[in-house]
Design a protein around this motif. Sequence first.
Motif, PDB file in Angstrom:
ATOM      1  N   LYS A   1     -43.096 -14.073  23.298  1.00  0.00           N
ATOM      2  CA  LYS A   1     -42.027 -14.145  23.806  1.00  0.00           C
ATOM      3  C   LYS A   1     -41.246 -13.292  22.999  1.00  0.00           C
ATOM      4  CE  LYS A   1     -42.075 -18.045  26.524  1.00  0.00           C
ATOM      5  NZ  LYS A   1     -40.972 -19.102  27.681  1.00  0.00           N
ATOM      6  N   LEU A   2     -41.237 -12.321  22.724  1.00  0.00           N
ATOM      7  CA  LEU A   2     -40.984 -10.962  22.544  1.00  0.00           C
ATOM      8  C   LEU A   2     -39.787 -10.607  23.528  1.00  0.00           C
ATOM      9  CD1 LEU A   2     -43.720  -8.629  20.107  1.00  0.00           C
ATOM     10  CD2 LEU A   2     -41.591  -9.817  19.034  1.00  0.00           C
ATOM     11  N   ASP A   3     -38.566 -10.368  22.316  1.00  0.00           N
ATOM     12  CA  ASP A   3     -37.453  -9.714  24.214  1.00  0.00           C
ATOM     13  C   ASP A   3     -37.456  -8.593  24.035  1.00  0.00           C
ATOM     14  OD1 ASP A   3     -36.468 -12.631  24.105  1.00  0.00           O
ATOM     15  OD2 ASP A   3     -34.872 -12.432  22.478  1.00  0.00           O
ATOM     16  N   GLN A   4     -38.272  -7.435  23.384  1.00  0.00           N
ATOM     17  CA  GLN A   4     -38.481  -6.134  23.107  1.00  0.00           C
ATOM     18  C   GLN A   4     -40.281  -5.851  23.003  1.00  0.00           C
ATOM     19  OE1 GLN A   4     -36.123  -4.117  20.192  1.00  0.00           O
ATOM     20  NE2 GLN A   4     -33.626  -4.484  21.689  1.00  0.00           N
ATOM     21  N   PHE A   5     -40.230  -4.821  23.329  1.00  0.00           N
ATOM     22  CA  PHE A   5     -41.974  -4.036  23.586  1.00  0.00           C
ATOM     23  C   PHE A   5     -42.082  -3.876  21.705  1.00  0.00           C
ATOM     24  CE2 PHE A   5     -44.741  -0.523  22.813  1.00  0.00           C
ATOM     25  CZ  PHE A   5     -45.949  -1.448  23.994  1.00  0.00           C
ATOM     26  N   PRO A   6     -42.885  -4.136  20.826  1.00  0.00           N
ATOM     27  CA  PRO A   6     -42.805  -4.304  19.709  1.00  0.00           C
ATOM     28  C   PRO A   6     -43.880  -2.691  19.507  1.00  0.00           C
ATOM     29  CG  PRO A   6     -44.851  -4.971  20.294  1.00  0.00           C
ATOM     30  CD  PRO A   6     -43.745  -4.924  21.222  1.00  0.00           C
ATOM     31  N   THR A   7     -42.678  -2.048  18.024  1.00  0.00           N
ATOM     32  CA  THR A   7     -43.249  -0.742  18.035  1.00  0.00           C
ATOM     33  C   THR A   7     -43.976  -1.598  16.704  1.00  0.00           C
ATOM     34  OG1 THR A   7     -41.479  -0.204  15.519  1.00  0.00           O
ATOM     35  CG2 THR A   7     -41.367   0.171  18.280  1.00  0.00           C
ATOM     36  N   HIS A   8     -44.737   0.446  15.906  1.00  0.00           N
ATOM     37  CA  HIS A   8     -45.783   0.182  14.840  1.00  0.00           C
ATOM     38  C   HIS A   8     -45.003  -0.542  13.711  1.00  0.00           C
ATOM     39  CE1 HIS A   8     -48.045   2.554  17.673  1.00  0.00           C
ATOM     40  NE2 HIS A   8     -48.925   2.546  16.747  1.00  0.00           N
ATOM     41  N   ASP A   9     -43.935  -0.408  13.377  1.00  0.00           N
ATOM     42  CA  ASP A   9     -43.394  -0.342  11.941  1.00  0.00           C
ATOM     43  C   ASP A   9     -42.536  -2.510  12.054  1.00  0.00           C
ATOM     44  OD1 ASP A   9     -43.279   1.692  10.713  1.00  0.00           O
ATOM     45  OD2 ASP A   9     -40.965   2.042  12.037  1.00  0.00           O
ATOM     46  N   SER A  10     -42.055  -2.823  13.424  1.00  0.00           N
ATOM     47  CA  SER A  10     -41.960  -3.543  13.679  1.00  0.00           C
ATOM     48  C   SER A  10     -43.417  -5.023  13.870  1.00  0.00           C
ATOM     49  CB  SER A  10     -41.367  -4.193  15.481  1.00  0.00           C
ATOM     50  OG  SER A  10     -42.381  -3.699  16.894  1.00  0.00           O
TER      51      SER A  10
ATOM     52  N   TYR B   1     -42.455 -10.100  26.029  1.00  0.00           N
ATOM     53  CA  TYR B   1     -44.367  -9.343  25.391  1.00  0.00           C
ATOM     54  C   TYR B   1     -44.955 -10.756  24.598  1.00  0.00           C
ATOM     55  CZ  TYR B   1     -41.549  -5.128  27.424  1.00  0.00           C
ATOM     56  OH  TYR B   1     -40.939  -4.457  28.218  1.00  0.00           O
ATOM     57  N   THR B   2     -46.055 -10.698  24.705  1.00  0.00           N
ATOM     58  CA  THR B   2     -46.691 -11.234  23.695  1.00  0.00           C
ATOM     59  C   THR B   2     -47.960 -10.463  23.145  1.00  0.00           C
ATOM     60  OG1 THR B   2     -46.939 -13.144  24.825  1.00  0.00           O
ATOM     61  CG2 THR B   2     -48.977 -13.238  23.946  1.00  0.00           C
ATOM     62  N   VAL B   3     -47.857 -10.830  22.017  1.00  0.00           N
ATOM     63  CA  VAL B   3     -49.119  -9.666  21.027  1.00  0.00           C
ATOM     64  C   VAL B   3     -50.213 -10.635  20.465  1.00  0.00           C
ATOM     65  CG1 VAL B   3     -49.055  -8.510  18.809  1.00  0.00           C
ATOM     66  CG2 VAL B   3     -46.753  -8.008  19.767  1.00  0.00           C
ATOM     67  N   THR B   4     -51.231 -10.670  21.234  1.00  0.00           N
ATOM     68  CA  THR B   4     -52.479 -10.804  20.250  1.00  0.00           C
ATOM     69  C   THR B   4     -53.344 -10.039  20.052  1.00  0.00           C
ATOM     70  OG1 THR B   4     -52.258 -11.558  22.371  1.00  0.00           O
ATOM     71  CG2 THR B   4     -54.627 -11.659  21.641  1.00  0.00           C
ATOM     72  N   ARG B   5     -53.467 -10.846  18.719  1.00  0.00           N
ATOM     73  CA  ARG B   5     -54.738  -9.577  17.174  1.00  0.00           C
ATOM     74  C   ARG B   5     -56.481  -9.452  18.317  1.00  0.00           C
ATOM     75  NH1 ARG B   5     -54.516  -9.739  12.050  1.00  0.00           N
ATOM     76  NH2 ARG B   5     -53.410 -11.584  12.256  1.00  0.00           N
ATOM     77  N   SER B   6     -57.120  -8.574  18.849  1.00  0.00           N
ATOM     78  CA  SER B   6     -57.604  -7.721  19.551  1.00  0.00           C
ATOM     79  C   SER B   6     -58.781  -8.884  18.591  1.00  0.00           C
ATOM     80  CB  SER B   6     -57.752  -6.128  19.702  1.00  0.00           C
ATOM     81  OG  SER B   6     -56.751  -5.798  20.516  1.00  0.00           O
ATOM     82  N   SER B   7     -59.097  -8.521  17.753  1.00  0.00           N
ATOM     83  CA  SER B   7     -60.910  -9.413  16.651  1.00  0.00           C
ATOM     84  C   SER B   7     -60.558 -10.413  16.812  1.00  0.00           C
ATOM     85  CB  SER B   7     -60.567  -8.765  15.436  1.00  0.00           C
ATOM     86  OG  SER B   7     -59.525 -10.073  14.877  1.00  0.00           O
ATOM     87  N   ASP B   8     -60.241 -11.460  16.774  1.00  0.00           N
ATOM     88  CA  ASP B   8     -60.079 -12.597  17.089  1.00  0.00           C
ATOM     89  C   ASP B   8     -59.488 -13.555  18.537  1.00  0.00           C
ATOM     90  OD1 ASP B   8     -57.581 -13.005  16.552  1.00  0.00           O
ATOM     91  OD2 ASP B   8     -57.932 -14.244  14.833  1.00  0.00           O
ATOM     92  N   ARG B   9     -58.156 -12.308  19.509  1.00  0.00           N
ATOM     93  CA  ARG B   9     -58.232 -12.663  21.010  1.00  0.00           C
ATOM     94  C   ARG B   9     -56.492 -13.892  20.237  1.00  0.00           C
ATOM     95  NH1 ARG B   9     -57.948  -9.650  23.556  1.00  0.00           N
ATOM     96  NH2 ARG B   9     -56.896 -10.986  25.418  1.00  0.00           N
ATOM     97  N   SER B  10     -56.438 -14.224  18.955  1.00  0.00           N
ATOM     98  CA  SER B  10     -55.864 -14.884  18.620  1.00  0.00           C
ATOM     99  C   SER B  10     -54.143 -14.427  19.282  1.00  0.00           C
ATOM    100  CB  SER B  10     -55.680 -15.770  17.687  1.00  0.00           C
ATOM    101  OG  SER B  10     -54.872 -14.142  16.763  1.00  0.00           O
ATOM    102  N   VAL B  11     -52.995 -15.914  19.176  1.00  0.00           N
ATOM    103  CA  VAL B  11     -51.679 -14.633  19.583  1.00  0.00           C
ATOM    104  C   VAL B  11     -51.187 -14.515  18.755  1.00  0.00           C
ATOM    105  CG1 VAL B  11     -49.750 -15.727  20.930  1.00  0.00           C
ATOM    106  CG2 VAL B  11     -51.668 -15.253  21.489  1.00  0.00           C
ATOM    107  N   SER B  12     -50.533 -14.039  17.715  1.00  0.00           N
ATOM    108  CA  SER B  12     -50.180 -13.091  17.169  1.00  0.00           C
ATOM    109  C   SER B  12     -48.534 -13.704  16.998  1.00  0.00           C
ATOM    110  CB  SER B  12     -49.938 -11.702  16.588  1.00  0.00           C
ATOM    111  OG  SER B  12     -51.328 -12.197  16.273  1.00  0.00           O
TER     112      SER B  12
END
Length: 65
Positions: free
Chosen positions: A50-59, A36-47
């Motif tokens: 290559k996360l192995d698990q789906f991220p939770t709010h806490d993670s 999984y890849t997490v991208t910040r919506s406001s500026d489209r930067s990759v935060s």
Amino acid sequence: MQPTMTSRTIAILAVDGENYEVSGHFEGQKRKASWYTVTRSSDRSVSVDKLDQFPTHDSLRTLMN
């Protein structure tokens, strides 16, 4: 012959006033994402990439601090 990798947005998570787009990367016809890849919506930067698990709010809170 190597299977193709595809990615698609599978979730948008709001954490502490910021929105993050979670994309899953899939190998061939598999239904479970390889990573999984997490991208910040406001500026489209990759935060996070290559996360192995789906991220939770806490993670996400932990990863962003």
